[in-house]
Write an enzyme that holds these catalytic residues in place. Sequence first.
Site, PDB file in Angstrom:
ATOM      1  N   ARG A  88       1.038  -1.088   0.028  1.00 20.61           N
ATOM      2  CA  ARG A  88       0.034   0.040   0.040  1.00 20.61           C
ATOM      3  C   ARG A  88       0.886   1.026  -0.127  1.00 20.61           C
ATOM      4  O   ARG A  88       1.558   1.629   1.142  1.00 20.61           O
ATOM      5  CB  ARG A  88      -0.955   0.105   1.245  1.00 20.61           C
ATOM      6  CG  ARG A  88      -1.808   1.173   1.305  1.00 20.61           C
ATOM      7  CD  ARG A  88      -2.752   0.848   2.647  1.00 20.61           C
ATOM      8  NE  ARG A  88      -3.597   1.918   2.715  1.00 20.61           N
ATOM      9  CZ  ARG A  88      -5.052   2.174   2.339  1.00 20.61           C
ATOM     10  NH1 ARG A  88      -5.571   1.087   1.639  1.00 20.61           N
ATOM     11  NH2 ARG A  88      -5.743   3.121   2.773  1.00 20.61           N
ATOM     12  N   HIS A 111      -7.032   1.153  -7.078  1.00 29.20           N
ATOM     13  CA  HIS A 111      -7.332   0.512  -5.754  1.00 29.20           C
ATOM     14  C   HIS A 111      -8.242  -0.975  -6.169  1.00 29.20           C
ATOM     15  O   HIS A 111      -9.370  -0.986  -5.865  1.00 29.20           O
ATOM     16  CB  HIS A 111      -8.322   1.279  -4.909  1.00 29.20           C
ATOM     17  CG  HIS A 111      -8.175   0.770  -3.625  1.00 29.20           C
ATOM     18  ND1 HIS A 111      -7.802  -0.006  -2.705  1.00 29.20           N
ATOM     19  CD2 HIS A 111      -9.057   1.419  -2.328  1.00 29.20           C
ATOM     20  CE1 HIS A 111      -8.039  -0.271  -1.550  1.00 29.20           C
ATOM     21  NE2 HIS A 111      -8.884   0.789  -1.242  1.00 29.20           N
ATOM     22  N   GLN A 135     -10.421  -2.987  -3.629  1.00 30.98           N
ATOM     23  CA  GLN A 135     -11.702  -2.380  -3.306  1.00 30.98           C
ATOM     24  C   GLN A 135     -12.571  -2.312  -4.318  1.00 30.98           C
ATOM     25  O   GLN A 135     -14.010  -2.993  -3.949  1.00 30.98           O
ATOM     26  CB  GLN A 135     -11.565  -0.903  -2.955  1.00 30.98           C
ATOM     27  CG  GLN A 135     -12.593  -0.180  -2.341  1.00 30.98           C
ATOM     28  CD  GLN A 135     -13.449  -0.640  -1.136  1.00 30.98           C
ATOM     29  OE1 GLN A 135     -12.521  -0.560  -0.181  1.00 30.98           O
ATOM     30  NE2 GLN A 135     -14.448  -1.108  -1.054  1.00 30.98           N
ATOM     31  N   ASP A 167     -16.306   8.787  -2.867  1.00 29.46           N
ATOM     32  CA  ASP A 167     -15.201   8.862  -2.102  1.00 29.46           C
ATOM     33  C   ASP A 167     -14.695  10.068  -1.289  1.00 29.46           C
ATOM     34  O   ASP A 167     -15.641  11.192  -1.794  1.00 29.46           O
ATOM     35  CB  ASP A 167     -14.064   8.315  -2.929  1.00 29.46           C
ATOM     36  CG  ASP A 167     -12.791   7.885  -2.099  1.00 29.46           C
ATOM     37  OD1 ASP A 167     -12.917   7.848  -0.699  1.00 29.46           O
ATOM     38  OD2 ASP A 167     -11.647   7.354  -2.749  1.00 29.46           O
ATOM     39  N   CYS A 209     -16.126   3.648  -0.130  1.00 25.95           N
ATOM     40  CA  CYS A 209     -15.052   2.608   0.262  1.00 25.95           C
ATOM     41  C   CYS A 209     -14.379   3.018   1.862  1.00 25.95           C
ATOM     42  O   CYS A 209     -13.682   2.121   2.255  1.00 25.95           O
ATOM     43  CB  CYS A 209     -13.746   2.792  -0.629  1.00 25.95           C
ATOM     44  SG  CYS A 209     -12.883   4.564  -0.726  1.00 25.95           S
ATOM     45  N   ARG A 214     -14.373  -6.953   1.685  1.00 28.06           N
ATOM     46  CA  ARG A 214     -12.793  -6.984   1.164  1.00 28.06           C
ATOM     47  C   ARG A 214     -12.006  -8.294   1.966  1.00 28.06           C
ATOM     48  O   ARG A 214     -11.185  -8.718   1.139  1.00 28.06           O
ATOM     49  CB  ARG A 214     -12.177  -5.679   1.920  1.00 28.06           C
ATOM     50  CG  ARG A 214     -12.476  -4.256   1.441  1.00 28.06           C
ATOM     51  CD  ARG A 214     -11.482  -4.167   0.294  1.00 28.06           C
ATOM     52  NE  ARG A 214     -10.256  -4.155   0.314  1.00 28.06           N
ATOM     53  CZ  ARG A 214      -9.631  -3.192   0.944  1.00 28.06           C
ATOM     54  NH1 ARG A 214     -10.027  -2.083   0.966  1.00 28.06           N
ATOM     55  NH2 ARG A 214      -8.084  -3.304   1.089  1.00 28.06           N
TER      56      ARG A 214
END
Length: 304
Positions: free
Chosen positions: A102, A129, A132, A218, A258, A286
Amino acid sequence: MKHFLQLRDFGRDEFEHLFTRTRVIKERFKNYVAYQPLIDRMLAMVFEKSSTRTRVSFEAGIYQLGGSSIVLNMGETQLGRGEPIEDVARVVSRMVDLVMIRTHDHTNIERFAEHSRVPVINGLTADYHPCQVLADAYTFIEHRGAIAGKTVAWVGDGNNMCNTWIQAAPIFGFKLNVCTPGAYAVEPSRSVGVAREHLEFFTSPAQAVAGADLVTTDVWTSMGFEEEERARREAFRGFMVDAAMMRAARPDALFMHCLPAHRGEEVSAEVVDGPQSVVWEEAENRLHVQKALMEYLLLGKIDN
């Protein structure tokens, strides 16, 4: 050996396999049936960006599959003292079976993967991402059936999540409506080669969500852009997903985020905590899709 650095790394048949395995693995988890095909396998998690859901879901996931994990924060490793990422990849990949990274710069994960002897997973970069959106697509399928032929509306920043949804649209066969403020639009290169049947840009959030089966957004200020927060708040005025905006979508439309969510900014509390919201199921998934992903990267396609 395969890596999962962006959605385009896999084909539709591989995603169908992952979704099938996710259903099986999740059902076993819910029924307290132990499933540990990755006994003695080790996952290294490398963090440059802070994390809650990514760390917990991967750490819990590898443990539930019988393996173990080790956390490497970049500032606490030789990476923080200038060791080339290629050298770190050569060493770490000789000691573990799987690496999740990450980080900020997407080229970091590409450089690591190029020199890794084991599969590398993108836990988030500034560009993409994929884990996700994999969970998001599965969550939609779980609640509404096939996502092919549906309409997804993205309202907000043209960020890594939006970039990944753009990749997802032609892979899964749905239409993506994107609406962003002009100064925070999607980079033109992200949409190259994506047909209009899968992607359309709008200037009005209300037009983008009209008739949508899924509305998603987001935060307005992603990690690394905190100094722009004041300017972004002004630019994104009118982009909050609220009850009025959701009424423009289909009556049975779902809402996703998310997380973490800032109630009263990109989404109203009424929506994120309301009956159309599946953000908590989305977050939980997830865990399950990543277990299926790790299983596939290490063991290939299995059916049991």
